[in-house]
Scaffold this motif. Structure first.
Motif, PDB file in Angstrom:
ATOM      1  N   VAL A 181       0.855  -1.187   0.000  1.00  0.00           N
ATOM      2  CA  VAL A 181       0.000   0.000   0.000  1.00  0.00           C
ATOM      3  C   VAL A 181       0.890   1.236   0.000  1.00  0.00           C
ATOM      4  CG1 VAL A 181      -1.813   1.251   1.228  1.00  0.00           C
ATOM      5  CG2 VAL A 181      -1.752  -1.256   1.299  1.00  0.00           C
ATOM      6  N   LYS A 182       0.610   2.155  -0.901  1.00  0.00           N
ATOM      7  CA  LYS A 182       1.342   3.418  -0.952  1.00  0.00           C
ATOM      8  C   LYS A 182       0.585   4.435  -0.102  1.00  0.00           C
ATOM      9  CE  LYS A 182       1.310   1.498  -4.465  1.00  0.00           C
ATOM     10  NZ  LYS A 182       1.224   0.028  -4.754  1.00  0.00           N
ATOM     11  N   VAL A 183       1.217   4.952   0.958  1.00  0.00           N
ATOM     12  CA  VAL A 183       0.539   5.822   1.921  1.00  0.00           C
ATOM     13  C   VAL A 183       1.123   7.231   1.838  1.00  0.00           C
ATOM     14  CG1 VAL A 183      -0.089   6.175   4.333  1.00  0.00           C
ATOM     15  CG2 VAL A 183       0.227   3.841   3.460  1.00  0.00           C
ATOM     16  N   LEU A 184       0.322   8.187   1.373  1.00  0.00           N
ATOM     17  CA  LEU A 184       0.719   9.596   1.373  1.00  0.00           C
ATOM     18  C   LEU A 184       0.232  10.216   2.676  1.00  0.00           C
ATOM     19  CD1 LEU A 184      -0.291  10.690  -2.247  1.00  0.00           C
ATOM     20  CD2 LEU A 184       1.909   9.822  -1.460  1.00  0.00           C
ATOM     21  N   ARG A 185       1.164  10.707   3.475  1.00  0.00           N
ATOM     22  CA  ARG A 185       0.781  11.287   4.767  1.00  0.00           C
ATOM     23  C   ARG A 185       1.246  12.734   4.820  1.00  0.00           C
ATOM     24  NH1 ARG A 185       3.221  12.086   9.600  1.00  0.00           N
ATOM     25  NH2 ARG A 185       5.115  11.010   8.948  1.00  0.00           N
ATOM     26  N   GLY A 186       0.317  13.641   5.063  1.00  0.00           N
ATOM     27  CA  GLY A 186       0.677  15.052   5.145  1.00  0.00           C
ATOM     28  C   GLY A 186      -0.488  15.872   5.658  1.00  0.00           C
ATOM     29  N   MET A 187      -0.174  17.040   6.167  1.00  0.00           N
ATOM     30  CA  MET A 187      -1.191  17.948   6.672  1.00  0.00           C
ATOM     31  C   MET A 187      -2.210  18.270   5.581  1.00  0.00           C
ATOM     32  SD  MET A 187      -0.499  21.774   8.155  1.00  0.00           S
ATOM     33  CE  MET A 187      -0.644  22.498   6.528  1.00  0.00           C
ATOM     34  N   ARG A 188      -3.412  18.609   5.973  1.00  0.00           N
ATOM     35  CA  ARG A 188      -4.414  19.035   4.997  1.00  0.00           C
ATOM     36  C   ARG A 188      -3.877  20.209   4.175  1.00  0.00           C
ATOM     37  NH1 ARG A 188      -9.610  16.874   5.927  1.00  0.00           N
ATOM     38  NH2 ARG A 188      -9.833  15.921   7.992  1.00  0.00           N
ATOM     39  N   ARG A 189      -4.218  20.200   2.901  1.00  0.00           N
ATOM     40  CA  ARG A 189      -3.909  21.277   1.955  1.00  0.00           C
ATOM     41  C   ARG A 189      -2.442  21.351   1.545  1.00  0.00           C
ATOM     42  NH1 ARG A 189      -8.235  20.287   1.658  1.00  0.00           N
ATOM     43  NH2 ARG A 189     -10.105  21.475   2.111  1.00  0.00           N
ATOM     44  N   VAL A 190      -1.689  20.254   1.734  1.00  0.00           N
ATOM     45  CA  VAL A 190      -0.306  20.273   1.239  1.00  0.00           C
ATOM     46  C   VAL A 190      -0.215  19.770  -0.199  1.00  0.00           C
ATOM     47  CG1 VAL A 190       0.817  20.084   3.484  1.00  0.00           C
ATOM     48  CG2 VAL A 190       0.238  17.999   2.219  1.00  0.00           C
ATOM     49  N   GLY A 191      -1.348  19.311  -0.764  1.00  0.00           N
ATOM     50  CA  GLY A 191      -1.342  18.926  -2.170  1.00  0.00           C
ATOM     51  C   GLY A 191      -1.452  17.436  -2.438  1.00  0.00           C
ATOM     52  N   LYS A 192      -1.896  16.661  -1.459  1.00  0.00           N
ATOM     53  CA  LYS A 192      -1.993  15.208  -1.653  1.00  0.00           C
ATOM     54  C   LYS A 192      -3.001  14.854  -2.748  1.00  0.00           C
ATOM     55  CE  LYS A 192      -3.136  14.301   2.641  1.00  0.00           C
ATOM     56  NZ  LYS A 192      -3.224  15.693   3.155  1.00  0.00           N
TER      57      LYS A 192
END
Length: 423
Positions: free
Chosen positions: A30-41
């Motif tokens: 599983v590829k997991v993109l983790r980042g604060m809201r509104r960083v462009g995920k």
């Protein structure tokens, strides 16, 4: 599906993230993109979908779920998610299938569905979330060892220039004076407004951008902290957020905060402050860097430094203040090192501080950051602290000075903008 063919012409490609995902595409993880809201995920996911379509993957073989859209409001828990995916792929063509889910933490028990996707071979899975604890729950053990985490950060200064239509090639033109002046002008914008991609869709002025940034901050605090953790004393929580944002780059302890609140006739406890800070950190609004005793080779407890995921959010809350420049520059260097994949701590040697110890695999750097080296006393303090470290790892001072010697007693000097535009 109409959602999949959204026009991405105006999207700026953040290649480091797309390449990181593509390295694992069609692999059983599983590829997991983790980042604060509104960083462009979400944009990264849209661009990934475009690349899949360009590879000839039929749109019916790609399922994209964005939990910020009401179109998917009916997907409440893992059962809903699993049924939705199974039903969707009934119309799929032969060949590989792909499942992309944005803000997956909004789906209760999502780990069960994702584990089942893997077990059943339902599709290659890419997910995103805006919570540091996304993979730390008991349920996350269901996919333990079967995921790769890709942290997504606000824009680096190099990316910021690309969003401002000032790519590196333009800054590499023959007229170095003009290039430096252009980069310096844009750096002032970066310092003031931060690195959230959405600001580039708006006019660059304080009234508009600070209002936009403050609205984002309020959304994150309300959705990811106050509501999620059922915080009842919103007044103390709000004052804590302001305190943390006002003390960027400073040593922060719960006891120190409680004492400050007490001086303001506000009653609270160390446990409450510790809990609230952990909630804010989990929302990915802040990072904590531990302090490390260089001689004793041990971490120092209860005296972390706090840095912000995006300094623009700070200015949306409390305004931009020139007098805070040293802390702001430290924050920018911290985030740059983080984006480059370094593990970061704060060094302590003979009661003196080294701003950053940056480590990655067998690489280590000691870094001091300051606005200017305008006096012999500042030069002696900044370089002198590094000279006390007797190992052979790289030592560097970063400042806004353009005409300071490139080296002093074996310690490098870099202009901050040049450092940010380097590799």
């Amino acid at each position: 599906m109409e959602d999949l063919i959204t026009n991405t012409t105006n999207f700026v490609v953040r290649e480091r993230y797309l390449s990181a995902i593509e390295a694992f595409i069609d692999q059983p993880v599983v590829k997991v993109l983790r980042g604060m809201r509104r960083v462009g995920k979400s944009v990264i996911m849209r661009l990934l979908i475009e690349r899949l379509l360009n590879r000839g993957i039929p749109s019916a073989n790609i399922l994209y779920i964005n939990k910020e859209s009401l179109a998917f409001d009916a997907i409440k828990d893992y059962r809903d998610l699993y049924r939705y995916a199974v039903d969707y792929f009934k119309a799929a063509s032969t060949g590989r299938t792909y499942v992309l889910i944005d803000e997956i933490q909004e789906i209760e028990g999502w780990e069960r569905a994702v584990a089942s996707f893997l077990a059943d071979g339902l599709g290659d899975v890419v997910i995103s979330g805006s919570n540091a604890g996304l993979l730390s729950s008991e349920l996350a053990t269901l996919i333990s060892g079967r995921y790769v985490e890709i942290p997504v950060y606000p824009l680096t200064f190099r990316e910021f220039l690309t969003f401002r239509h000032a790519p590196q090639e333009k800054l590499d033109k023959e007229d170095r004076t003009e290039a430096a002046a252009e980069a310096e002008a844009e750096f002032k914008n970066y310092l003031r407004y931060g690195g959230l991609p959405g600001i580039h869709q708006l006019p660059f002025n304080d009234e508009i951008l600070f209002s936009y940034l403050n609205a984002i901050l309020n959304t994150v605090l309300y959705k990811d902290v106050i509501t999620r953790h059922k915080i009842r004393d919103a007044s103390i929580f709000d004052k804590l957020v302001r305190y943390l944002f006002d003390n960027v780059g400073n040593i922060t302890t719960a006891k120190k905060i409680v004492d400050y609140f007490k001086s303001q006739r506000i009653r609270t406890s160390v446990d409450t402050i510790l809990n609230y800070i952990s909630y804010i950190e989990a929302s990915l609004l802040i990072d904590r860097a531990p302090r490390y005793d260089i001689k004793g080779k041990r971490l120092l407890e209860f005296s972390d430094k706090v840095f912000l995921s995006d300094i623009g959010l700070r200015h949306g809350l409390i305004g931009y203040r020139e007098k805070d420049i040293n802390g702001l520059l430290e924050n920018i260097v911290f985030k740059e090192l983080q984006a480059r994949g370094y593990k970061i701590s704060i060094g302590v040697i003979d009661q003196l501080e080294i701003d950053f110890i940056a480590e990655k695999q067998n690489e280590k750097k000691y870094i001091q950051v300051c606005y200017g080296l305008g006096s012999e006393a500042i030069i002696e303090r900044v370089f002198g602290n590094l000279e006390k470290i007797k190992d052979n790892y790289e030592k560097m001072v970063i400042s806004m000075d353009r005409f300071f010697p490139a080296e002093r007693n074996g310690i490098l000097h870099r202009n901050l903008i040049d450092f940010l535009l380097g590799e």
